[in-house]
Design a protein around this motif. Structure first.
Motif, PDB file in Angstrom:
ATOM      1  N   SER A  98       0.500  -1.235  -0.477  1.00 51.21           N
ATOM      2  CA  SER A  98       0.064  -0.218   0.090  1.00 51.21           C
ATOM      3  C   SER A  98       1.102   1.106  -0.163  1.00 51.21           C
ATOM      4  O   SER A  98       0.464   2.525  -0.759  1.00 51.21           O
ATOM      5  CB  SER A  98      -1.169  -0.077   1.199  1.00 51.21           C
ATOM      6  OG  SER A  98      -0.282  -0.036   2.243  1.00 51.21           O
ATOM      7  N   ALA A  99       2.560   0.863   0.775  1.00 54.68           N
ATOM      8  CA  ALA A  99       3.095   2.549   0.674  1.00 54.68           C
ATOM      9  C   ALA A  99       3.681   2.466  -1.292  1.00 54.68           C
ATOM     10  O   ALA A  99       3.779   3.869  -1.516  1.00 54.68           O
ATOM     11  CB  ALA A  99       3.965   2.029   1.678  1.00 54.68           C
ATOM     12  N   TRP A 100       3.288   1.688  -1.941  1.00 56.52           N
ATOM     13  CA  TRP A 100       3.677   1.573  -3.080  1.00 56.52           C
ATOM     14  C   TRP A 100       2.549   2.240  -3.963  1.00 56.52           C
ATOM     15  O   TRP A 100       3.568   2.486  -4.442  1.00 56.52           O
ATOM     16  CB  TRP A 100       4.206   0.014  -3.524  1.00 56.52           C
ATOM     17  CG  TRP A 100       6.056   0.270  -2.949  1.00 56.52           C
ATOM     18  CD1 TRP A 100       5.907  -0.414  -2.651  1.00 56.52           C
ATOM     19  CD2 TRP A 100       7.257   1.196  -3.168  1.00 56.52           C
ATOM     20  NE1 TRP A 100       7.616  -0.636  -2.433  1.00 56.52           N
ATOM     21  CE2 TRP A 100       8.491   0.142  -2.560  1.00 56.52           C
ATOM     22  CE3 TRP A 100       7.099   2.321  -4.148  1.00 56.52           C
ATOM     23  CZ2 TRP A 100       9.395   0.780  -3.067  1.00 56.52           C
ATOM     24  CZ3 TRP A 100       8.562   2.419  -4.071  1.00 56.52           C
ATOM     25  CH2 TRP A 100      10.054   2.072  -3.371  1.00 56.52           C
ATOM     26  N   GLU A 101       1.937   1.920  -3.420  1.00 55.55           N
ATOM     27  CA  GLU A 101       0.780   2.224  -4.514  1.00 55.55           C
ATOM     28  C   GLU A 101       0.182   3.261  -3.954  1.00 55.55           C
ATOM     29  O   GLU A 101      -0.027   4.319  -5.084  1.00 55.55           O
ATOM     30  CB  GLU A 101      -0.818   1.601  -4.273  1.00 55.55           C
ATOM     31  CG  GLU A 101      -1.227   1.656  -4.605  1.00 55.55           C
ATOM     32  CD  GLU A 101      -3.208   0.902  -4.433  1.00 55.55           C
ATOM     33  OE1 GLU A 101      -3.056  -0.206  -3.816  1.00 55.55           O
ATOM     34  OE2 GLU A 101      -4.159   1.573  -4.028  1.00 55.55           O
ATOM     35  N   GLU A 102       0.346   3.888  -2.609  1.00 54.09           N
ATOM     36  CA  GLU A 102       0.325   5.560  -2.427  1.00 54.09           C
ATOM     37  C   GLU A 102       1.734   6.233  -3.296  1.00 54.09           C
ATOM     38  O   GLU A 102       1.443   7.096  -3.923  1.00 54.09           O
ATOM     39  CB  GLU A 102       0.641   6.238  -0.791  1.00 54.09           C
ATOM     40  CG  GLU A 102      -1.012   5.393  -0.645  1.00 54.09           C
ATOM     41  CD  GLU A 102      -1.082   5.672   1.073  1.00 54.09           C
ATOM     42  OE1 GLU A 102       0.823   6.485   1.251  1.00 54.09           O
ATOM     43  OE2 GLU A 102      -1.040   5.216   1.726  1.00 54.09           O
ATOM     44  N   ALA A 103       2.886   5.195  -3.570  1.00 53.99           N
ATOM     45  CA  ALA A 103       3.581   6.240  -3.672  1.00 53.99           C
ATOM     46  C   ALA A 103       3.668   6.780  -5.688  1.00 53.99           C
ATOM     47  O   ALA A 103       4.054   7.961  -6.600  1.00 53.99           O
ATOM     48  CB  ALA A 103       5.208   6.075  -3.955  1.00 53.99           C
ATOM     49  N   PHE A 104       2.796   5.645  -6.385  1.00 55.62           N
ATOM     50  CA  PHE A 104       3.385   5.382  -7.982  1.00 55.62           C
ATOM     51  C   PHE A 104       2.358   6.440  -7.740  1.00 55.62           C
ATOM     52  O   PHE A 104       1.129   6.595  -9.050  1.00 55.62           O
ATOM     53  CB  PHE A 104       2.857   4.104  -8.279  1.00 55.62           C
ATOM     54  CG  PHE A 104       4.621   3.239  -8.170  1.00 55.62           C
ATOM     55  CD1 PHE A 104       4.799   3.980  -9.158  1.00 55.62           C
ATOM     56  CD2 PHE A 104       4.897   2.646  -7.307  1.00 55.62           C
ATOM     57  CE1 PHE A 104       6.664   3.403  -9.810  1.00 55.62           C
ATOM     58  CE2 PHE A 104       6.039   2.098  -7.310  1.00 55.62           C
ATOM     59  CZ  PHE A 104       6.675   2.641  -9.182  1.00 55.62           C
ATOM     60  N   GLN A 105       0.771   5.944  -7.121  1.00 57.63           N
ATOM     61  CA  GLN A 105      -0.840   7.437  -7.176  1.00 57.63           C
ATOM     62  C   GLN A 105       0.537   8.143  -7.996  1.00 57.63           C
ATOM     63  O   GLN A 105      -0.499   9.525  -8.557  1.00 57.63           O
ATOM     64  CB  GLN A 105      -1.583   7.172  -6.323  1.00 57.63           C
ATOM     65  CG  GLN A 105      -2.442   6.079  -6.652  1.00 57.63           C
ATOM     66  CD  GLN A 105      -3.112   6.083  -5.112  1.00 57.63           C
ATOM     67  OE1 GLN A 105      -3.256   6.918  -4.433  1.00 57.63           O
ATOM     68  NE2 GLN A 105      -4.517   5.137  -5.258  1.00 57.63           N
TER      69      GLN A 105
END
Ligand code: GLU
Length: 378
Positions: A98-105
């Motif tokens: 979820s941390a990566w998802e937020e970063a890539f968003q």
């Protein structure tokens, strides 16, 4: 947020179409708070978006599940039992994603989780399945994020370090460049933290015993994390034999790919396509045989794909994605290759034109029974 193109990349990275980037736990997880370092992850996402804007596909291999899960579950003892480590990974992996998802968003990119075990990269059918999935994610413009499936693998069957996992993943997707980002900016003649006169090595043309020796001994644990230099060199060896260059660089800046001041490039031994063909020719036990007519043998030797029209006989039971041996009318093995159709399907379409495939089978997986890229002449 600007997506300015990255300037002055190492040449092997600039010319690569598929890039695998591995980031260590120490970069992803803030040592003080024990939570994901969102600012750093956003910076890397920006760098990856800039590479993808240049038409490259990027596979990200991220550690950090264990470290995030430990803190989340309150498993703060230094030494954990295996099942506690696996529990930490189970709790940490969704937090990592979820941390990566937020970063890539923040750069409008989608992410997908790919958890691999050693068997997935060693058993050919699973390898081909994993490859097809990642290829599809690339086609969809997604960033596949790989980690080892730590919750199901025990010591004797795991990679244990994400450096070698990343090298296998790079080989899986046919990357031309593997970037290992950690807290050390390359290979040194000795551990630079203990020996002030250790010299940085910018380029390794050939990974020989002298280089391996440099990465062993005192230098083996240079850098924190599971890896150290020894596993980085082991990874470079795997990648190199698959035609992929390795770049060892520091990730300790906010946009580590844009700001790569110092690094080590380890050149591969062969091109990625030559390595892939060597893998088909050498390491695989064929699951069946295809007997061809003379015309088809000539066509293959002239670099053409194998079409159903030139196939006379089939032996063995095999599925799409298996490797088979290709035999001339005189009984000699002329090539090996990976089939696009099962044995049963090939029995139905042999001797027929490619335009008949769909009518006979009710579907088509393409005109070729074996594409020339998936075939090695022997
Ligand atoms: N797969 C482990 C994790 O995500 C990391 C292994 C490594 O650091 O090399 O926690």
């Amino acid at each position: 947020m600007s997506l300015d193109a990255i300037k002055s990349l190492p040449d092997v990275l600039a010319s690569a179409k598929r890039i695998t980037i591995k980031v260590g736990s120490a970069l992803v997880v803030d040592a003080g708070s024990g939570v994901a370092d969102a600012a750093w992850m956003r910076g890397l996402a920006q760098d990856i978006a800039a590479l993808m804007a240049q038409g490259k596909s990027v596979l990200l291999v991220s550690s950090g599940a264990g470290a995030l899960g430990r803190r989340y579950l309150g498993l703060t003892r230094k030494k954990l039992k295996l099942d506690e480590k696996q529990a930490a990974a189970a709790a940490g992996q969704p937090r990592l994603m979820s941390a990566w998802e937020e970063a890539f968003q923040t750069v409008s990119l989608k992410t997908a989780q790919v958890l691999l075990t050693r068997e997935d990269t060693e058993k050919r059918r699973r390898w081909l399945n994993a490859r097809a999935t990642v290829d599809t994610l690339f086609d969809l413009g997604c960033v596949p994020i790989v980690n080892e499936n730590d919750t199901v693998v025990t010591e004797e069957i795991r990679y244990g370090d994400n450096d070698r996992l990343a090298a296998r993943a790079a080989q899986l997707v046919r990357s031309e460049a593997l970037v290992l980002l950690s807290d050390i900016d390359g290979l040194y003649t000795d551990d630079p933290r203990r020996n002030a006169s250790a010299e940085h090595i910018p380029l390794v043309e050939k990974l020989d015993a002298s280089i391996e020796a440099m990465a062993g001994g005192a230098n083996a644990q240079a850098g924190v994390g599971t890896g150290g230099m020894a596993t980085k060199i082991a990874a470079a060896k795997i990648a190199g034999s698959a035609g992929c260059a390795t770049i060892i660089a520091s990730g300790q800046t906010i946009r580590p790919l844009s700001n790569m001041a110092r690094f080590t490039v380890i050149r591969p031994q062969a091109s990625a396509s030559a390595a892939y063909k060597a893998w088909i020719a050498g390491t695989v036990v064929p699951a069946g045989k295809l007997m061809l007519d003379d015309g088809a043998v000539r066509a293959l030797r002239n670099g053409k794909s194998l079409l159903p029209s030139g196939i006379v006989e089939i032996t063995g039971q095999f599925d799409k994605g298996d490797s088979v041996s290709i035999i001339s009318p005189a009984g000699d093995e002329v090539a090996r290759g990976i089939v696009t159709y099962s044995a049963e399907a090939i029995r139905a379409i042999r001797g027929r034109g490619s335009h008949d495939i769909e009518g006979i089978l009710g579907y088509t997986s393409g005109d070729e029974v074996i594409h020339r890229d998936d075939m090695a002449l022997v």
